[in-house]
Design a protein around this motif. Structure first.
Motif, mmCIF file in Angstrom:
data_model
loop_
_atom_site.group_PDB
_atom_site.id
_atom_site.type_symbol
_atom_site.label_atom_id
_atom_site.label_comp_id
_atom_site.label_asym_id
_atom_site.label_seq_id
_atom_site.Cartn_x
_atom_site.Cartn_y
_atom_site.Cartn_z
ATOM 1 N N VAL A 239 0.833 -1.195 0.000
ATOM 2 C CA VAL A 239 0.000 0.000 0.000
ATOM 3 C C VAL A 239 0.875 1.255 0.000
ATOM 4 O O VAL A 239 1.943 1.284 0.608
ATOM 5 N N MET A 240 0.390 2.277 -0.708
ATOM 6 C CA MET A 240 1.043 3.589 -0.700
ATOM 7 C C MET A 240 0.015 4.640 -0.313
ATOM 8 O O MET A 240 -1.089 4.659 -0.857
ATOM 9 N N VAL A 241 0.386 5.502 0.635
ATOM 10 C CA VAL A 241 -0.432 6.645 1.007
ATOM 11 C C VAL A 241 0.283 7.880 0.477
ATOM 12 O O VAL A 241 1.464 8.099 0.760
ATOM 13 N N LEU A 242 -0.460 8.662 -0.312
ATOM 14 C CA LEU A 242 0.091 9.866 -0.928
ATOM 15 C C LEU A 242 -0.573 11.092 -0.325
ATOM 16 O O LEU A 242 -1.760 11.076 0.012
ATOM 17 N N ASP A 243 0.208 12.185 -0.249
ATOM 18 C CA ASP A 243 -0.362 13.437 0.234
ATOM 19 C C ASP A 243 -0.895 14.255 -0.947
ATOM 20 O O ASP A 243 -0.878 13.797 -2.092
ATOM 21 N N HIS A 244 -1.324 15.486 -0.670
ATOM 22 C CA HIS A 244 -1.940 16.344 -1.692
ATOM 23 C C HIS A 244 -0.990 16.732 -2.823
ATOM 24 O O HIS A 244 -1.440 17.196 -3.859
ATOM 25 N N GLU A 245 0.299 16.532 -2.637
ATOM 26 C CA GLU A 245 1.264 16.819 -3.698
ATOM 27 C C GLU A 245 1.718 15.554 -4.416
ATOM 28 O O GLU A 245 2.595 15.601 -5.267
ATOM 29 N N GLY A 246 1.124 14.410 -4.051
ATOM 30 C CA GLY A 246 1.500 13.149 -4.665
ATOM 31 C C GLY A 246 2.729 12.508 -4.056
ATOM 32 O O GLY A 246 3.230 11.506 -4.564
ATOM 33 N N THR A 247 3.212 13.061 -2.952
ATOM 34 C CA THR A 247 4.372 12.510 -2.257
ATOM 35 C C THR A 247 3.938 11.312 -1.422
ATOM 36 O O THR A 247 2.948 11.388 -0.695
ATOM 37 N N CYS A 248 4.682 10.226 -1.515
ATOM 38 C CA CYS A 248 4.383 9.031 -0.734
ATOM 39 C C CYS A 248 4.792 9.282 0.723
ATOM 40 O O CYS A 248 5.956 9.537 1.012
ATOM 41 N N THR A 249 3.824 9.221 1.634
ATOM 42 C CA THR A 249 4.090 9.454 3.055
ATOM 43 C C THR A 249 4.142 8.151 3.847
ATOM 44 O O THR A 249 4.685 8.126 4.946
ATOM 45 N N THR A 250 3.552 7.095 3.302
ATOM 46 C CA THR A 250 3.552 5.790 3.954
ATOM 47 C C THR A 250 3.584 4.728 2.864
ATOM 48 O O THR A 250 2.815 4.810 1.911
ATOM 49 N N ARG A 251 4.479 3.737 3.021
ATOM 50 C CA ARG A 251 4.534 2.664 2.028
ATOM 51 C C ARG A 251 4.736 1.327 2.719
ATOM 52 O O ARG A 251 5.595 1.194 3.589
ATOM 53 N N GLY A 252 3.924 0.352 2.316
ATOM 54 C CA GLY A 252 4.016 -0.995 2.851
ATOM 55 C C GLY A 252 3.109 -1.192 4.044
ATOM 56 O O GLY A 252 2.778 -0.257 4.771
ATOM 57 N N MET A 253 2.684 -2.435 4.240
ATOM 58 C CA MET A 253 1.704 -2.727 5.277
ATOM 59 C C MET A 253 2.220 -2.469 6.685
ATOM 60 O O MET A 253 1.474 -1.999 7.540
ATOM 61 N N ASP A 254 3.489 -2.744 6.969
ATOM 62 C CA ASP A 254 3.990 -2.503 8.327
ATOM 63 C C ASP A 254 3.866 -1.033 8.704
ATOM 64 O O ASP A 254 3.372 -0.689 9.786
ATOM 65 N N ALA A 255 4.300 -0.150 7.813
ATOM 66 C CA ALA A 255 4.223 1.294 8.075
ATOM 67 C C ALA A 255 2.766 1.761 8.128
ATOM 68 O O ALA A 255 2.393 2.594 8.959
ATOM 69 N N PHE A 256 1.938 1.216 7.235
ATOM 70 C CA PHE A 256 0.527 1.576 7.190
ATOM 71 C C PHE A 256 -0.172 1.171 8.486
ATOM 72 O O PHE A 256 -0.886 1.962 9.100
ATOM 73 N N ARG A 257 0.065 -0.064 8.924
ATOM 74 C CA ARG A 257 -0.541 -0.566 10.163
ATOM 75 C C ARG A 257 -0.106 0.299 11.350
ATOM 76 O O ARG A 257 -0.928 0.659 12.197
ATOM 77 N N GLU A 258 1.164 0.647 11.413
ATOM 78 C CA GLU A 258 1.661 1.469 12.525
ATOM 79 C C GLU A 258 1.029 2.862 12.503
ATOM 80 O O GLU A 258 0.657 3.406 13.551
ATOM 81 N N ARG A 259 0.896 3.437 11.318
ATOM 82 C CA ARG A 259 0.280 4.764 11.173
ATOM 83 C C ARG A 259 -1.127 4.762 11.777
ATOM 84 O O ARG A 259 -1.486 5.653 12.553
ATOM 85 N N TYR A 260 -1.927 3.782 11.430
ATOM 86 C CA TYR A 260 -3.309 3.748 11.900
ATOM 87 C C TYR A 260 -3.435 3.196 13.311
ATOM 88 O O TYR A 260 -4.334 3.603 14.047
#
Length: 120
Positions: A33-54
């Motif tokens: 998974v990739m989470v992008l901000d309003h400028e298209g910059t990837c702020t979170t990538r991969g399930m480990d980082a995504f899970r930790e973010r949430y």
């Protein structure tokens, strides 16, 4: 006519988000998974980082809620106008906002989530 997969995934992840059910929420997302901000910059990538973010967000807040007011679907993409709110557990302060989010489905899961927010 059946609902597009990306819409079903979006609805499922929102229901899990509203329950603060981290496992069910993450189950809707691709391992890369990739989470992008309003400028298209990837702020979170991969399930480990995504899970930790949430996990961090769910741990810090109660009454987590989101709702979709508008939805546009194009192929494997869905763009939604979402309103969200949550209450900080430490202060009791309610925070809320509006976001336009684009979800892109790949391999049967949400691969990209791009959040568009107003500047400032």
């Amino acid at each position: 006519m059946s609902e597009p997969l990306v819409v079903a995934l979006s609805k499922r992840q929102l229901e899990a988000y509203n329950r603060a059910d981290l496992d069910a929420f993450c189950a809707c997302y691709h391992a890369d998974v990739m989470v992008l901000d309003h400028e298209g910059t990837c702020t979170t990538r991969g399930m480990d980082a995504f899970r930790e973010r949430y996990r961090t967000m769910f741990d810090a807040h109660r009454d987590v809620h989101g709702r979709v007011d508008e939805r546009i679907v194009l192929g494997e993409h869905v763009v939604e106008l979402e309103h969200w709110s949550r209450v900080r557990k430490d202060t009791g302060e309610r925070v809320s906002g509006t976001v336009v989010v684009r979800y892109t489905e790949q391999d049967g899961l949400i691969r990209i989530a791009e959040f568009l927010r107003p500047r400032g």
